[in-house]
Design a protein around this motif. Structure first.
Motif, PDB file in Angstrom:
ATOM      1  N   LYS A  18      53.265  92.459  63.221  1.00 23.42           N
ATOM      2  CA  LYS A  18      54.175  92.294  62.086  1.00 23.42           C
ATOM      3  C   LYS A  18      55.384  91.444  62.458  1.00 23.42           C
ATOM      4  CE  LYS A  18      53.113  96.373  59.336  1.00 23.42           C
ATOM      5  NZ  LYS A  18      53.634  97.623  58.780  1.00 23.42           N
ATOM      6  N   SER A  19      55.968  91.715  63.630  1.00 26.45           N
ATOM      7  CA  SER A  19      57.138  90.942  64.033  1.00 26.45           C
ATOM      8  C   SER A  19      56.767  89.492  64.334  1.00 26.45           C
ATOM      9  CB  SER A  19      57.819  91.576  65.241  1.00 26.45           C
ATOM     10  OG  SER A  19      56.969  91.555  66.360  1.00 26.45           O
ATOM     11  N   MET A  20      55.597  89.265  64.924  1.00 24.90           N
ATOM     12  CA  MET A  20      55.154  87.899  65.209  1.00 24.90           C
ATOM     13  C   MET A  20      54.941  87.124  63.911  1.00 24.90           C
ATOM     14  SD  MET A  20      51.792  86.532  67.220  1.00 24.90           S
ATOM     15  CE  MET A  20      50.735  87.139  65.920  1.00 24.90           C
ATOM     16  N   LEU A  21      54.294  87.735  62.929  1.00 24.89           N
ATOM     17  CA  LEU A  21      54.054  87.066  61.652  1.00 24.89           C
ATOM     18  C   LEU A  21      55.361  86.829  60.906  1.00 24.89           C
ATOM     19  CD1 LEU A  21      50.803  88.843  60.435  1.00 24.89           C
ATOM     20  CD2 LEU A  21      51.029  86.517  61.288  1.00 24.89           C
ATOM     21  N   ALA A  22      56.309  87.758  61.004  1.00 24.65           N
ATOM     22  CA  ALA A  22      57.602  87.565  60.360  1.00 24.65           C
ATOM     23  C   ALA A  22      58.354  86.403  60.999  1.00 24.65           C
ATOM     24  CB  ALA A  22      58.428  88.843  60.452  1.00 24.65           C
ATOM     25  N   ASN A  23      58.324  86.311  62.314  1.00 25.78           N
ATOM     26  CA  ASN A  23      58.977  85.202  63.007  1.00 25.78           C
ATOM     27  C   ASN A  23      58.305  83.872  62.683  1.00 25.78           C
ATOM     28  OD1 ASN A  23      60.919  86.740  64.276  1.00 25.78           O
ATOM     29  ND2 ASN A  23      59.618  87.174  66.035  1.00 25.78           N
ATOM     30  N   MET A  24      56.986  83.874  62.637  1.00 19.71           N
ATOM     31  CA  MET A  24      56.271  82.641  62.301  1.00 19.71           C
ATOM     32  C   MET A  24      56.565  82.215  60.864  1.00 19.71           C
ATOM     33  SD  MET A  24      52.638  83.309  64.228  1.00 19.71           S
ATOM     34  CE  MET A  24      51.807  82.014  63.380  1.00 19.71           C
ATOM     35  N   ALA A  25      56.679  83.179  59.951  1.00 14.93           N
ATOM     36  CA  ALA A  25      56.987  82.867  58.561  1.00 14.93           C
ATOM     37  C   ALA A  25      58.385  82.276  58.433  1.00 14.93           C
ATOM     38  CB  ALA A  25      56.861  84.121  57.698  1.00 14.93           C
ATOM     39  N   CYS A  26      59.348  82.843  59.146  1.00 15.06           N
ATOM     40  CA  CYS A  26      60.717  82.303  59.133  1.00 15.06           C
ATOM     41  C   CYS A  26      60.737  80.888  59.681  1.00 15.06           C
ATOM     42  CB  CYS A  26      61.648  83.186  59.946  1.00 15.06           C
ATOM     43  SG  CYS A  26      61.992  84.760  59.166  1.00 15.06           S
ATOM     44  N   SER A  27      60.022  80.649  60.759  1.00 19.09           N
ATOM     45  CA  SER A  27      59.974  79.315  61.343  1.00 19.09           C
ATOM     46  C   SER A  27      59.304  78.326  60.397  1.00 19.09           C
ATOM     47  CB  SER A  27      59.215  79.339  62.670  1.00 19.09           C
ATOM     48  OG  SER A  27      59.898  80.105  63.610  1.00 19.09           O
ATOM     49  N   LEU A  28      58.251  78.766  59.723  1.00 17.60           N
ATOM     50  CA  LEU A  28      57.551  77.891  58.779  1.00 17.60           C
ATOM     51  C   LEU A  28      58.447  77.521  57.607  1.00 17.60           C
ATOM     52  CD1 LEU A  28      54.885  76.523  57.972  1.00 17.60           C
ATOM     53  CD2 LEU A  28      54.294  78.625  56.777  1.00 17.60           C
ATOM     54  N   ILE A  29      59.170  78.485  57.080  1.00 17.43           N
ATOM     55  CA  ILE A  29      60.066  78.214  55.952  1.00 17.43           C
ATOM     56  C   ILE A  29      61.225  77.318  56.393  1.00 17.43           C
ATOM     57  CG2 ILE A  29      61.708  79.298  54.366  1.00 17.43           C
ATOM     58  CD1 ILE A  29      59.718  81.687  54.289  1.00 17.43           C
ATOM     59  N   GLU A  30      61.752  77.590  57.576  1.00 18.03           N
ATOM     60  CA  GLU A  30      62.911  76.836  58.058  1.00 18.03           C
ATOM     61  C   GLU A  30      62.554  75.398  58.447  1.00 18.03           C
ATOM     62  OE1 GLU A  30      66.139  77.202  61.701  1.00 18.03           O
ATOM     63  OE2 GLU A  30      64.979  78.957  61.070  1.00 18.03           O
ATOM     64  N   HIS A  31      61.445  75.213  59.155  1.00 20.15           N
ATOM     65  CA  HIS A  31      61.097  73.902  59.696  1.00 20.15           C
ATOM     66  C   HIS A  31      59.994  73.182  58.920  1.00 20.15           C
ATOM     67  CE1 HIS A  31      63.643  74.715  63.113  1.00 20.15           C
ATOM     68  NE2 HIS A  31      63.005  75.859  63.323  1.00 20.15           N
ATOM     69  N   ILE A  48      52.239  84.866  53.887  1.00 11.69           N
ATOM     70  CA  ILE A  48      53.279  84.044  53.268  1.00 11.69           C
ATOM     71  C   ILE A  48      52.913  83.529  51.872  1.00 11.69           C
ATOM     72  CG2 ILE A  48      52.671  81.755  54.113  1.00 11.69           C
ATOM     73  CD1 ILE A  48      55.657  81.539  54.947  1.00 11.69           C
ATOM     74  N   GLU A  49      51.648  83.470  51.532  1.00  8.44           N
ATOM     75  CA  GLU A  49      51.246  82.971  50.215  1.00  8.44           C
ATOM     76  C   GLU A  49      51.898  83.737  49.054  1.00  8.44           C
ATOM     77  OE1 GLU A  49      48.849  80.689  48.817  1.00  8.44           O
ATOM     78  OE2 GLU A  49      48.818  79.588  50.697  1.00  8.44           O
ATOM     79  N   PRO A  50      51.947  85.082  49.076  1.00  8.33           N
ATOM     80  CA  PRO A  50      52.620  85.794  47.984  1.00  8.33           C
ATOM     81  C   PRO A  50      54.104  85.459  47.885  1.00  8.33           C
ATOM     82  CG  PRO A  50      51.254  87.302  49.232  1.00  8.33           C
ATOM     83  CD  PRO A  50      51.268  86.018  49.976  1.00  8.33           C
ATOM     84  N   LEU A  51      54.760  85.232  49.035  1.00  8.52           N
ATOM     85  CA  LEU A  51      56.180  84.872  49.017  1.00  8.52           C
ATOM     86  C   LEU A  51      56.394  83.519  48.346  1.00  8.52           C
ATOM     87  CD1 LEU A  51      57.152  85.899  52.655  1.00  8.52           C
ATOM     88  CD2 LEU A  51      57.556  87.171  50.556  1.00  8.52           C
ATOM     89  N   VAL A  52      55.547  82.573  48.673  1.00  6.36           N
ATOM     90  CA  VAL A  52      55.663  81.233  48.089  1.00  6.36           C
ATOM     91  C   VAL A  52      55.358  81.281  46.597  1.00  6.36           C
ATOM     92  CG1 VAL A  52      54.679  78.909  48.117  1.00  6.36           C
ATOM     93  CG2 VAL A  52      55.149  80.083  50.258  1.00  6.36           C
TER      94      VAL A  52
END
Length: 56
Positions: A18-31, A48-52
């Motif tokens: 969960k923490s790895m996917l959350a970090n990857m999602a933050c990095s994807l959104i940011e960069h 991340i698809e539901p968030l988008v």
């Protein structure tokens, strides 16, 4: 057989995954782009698809 297995486990425990996917999602959104493996990218896509979709 994989009946009913909806989570890609990635060889990690629940908290680590969960923490790895959350970090990857933050990095994807940011960069807007990240380098990762295909399996992790598929797991991240489900995360991340539901968030988008909700943000649009």
């Amino acid at each position: 057989m994989r009946h009913g297995k909806k989570v890609i486990h990635l060889g990690r425990k629940v908290a680590h995954r969960k923490s790895m996917l959350a970090n990857m999602a933050c990095s994807l959104i940011e960069h807007k782009r990240i380098n990762t493996t295909l399996t992790k990218a598929k797991a991240l896509k489900q995360f991340i698809e539901p968030l988008v979709t909700k943000s649009v």
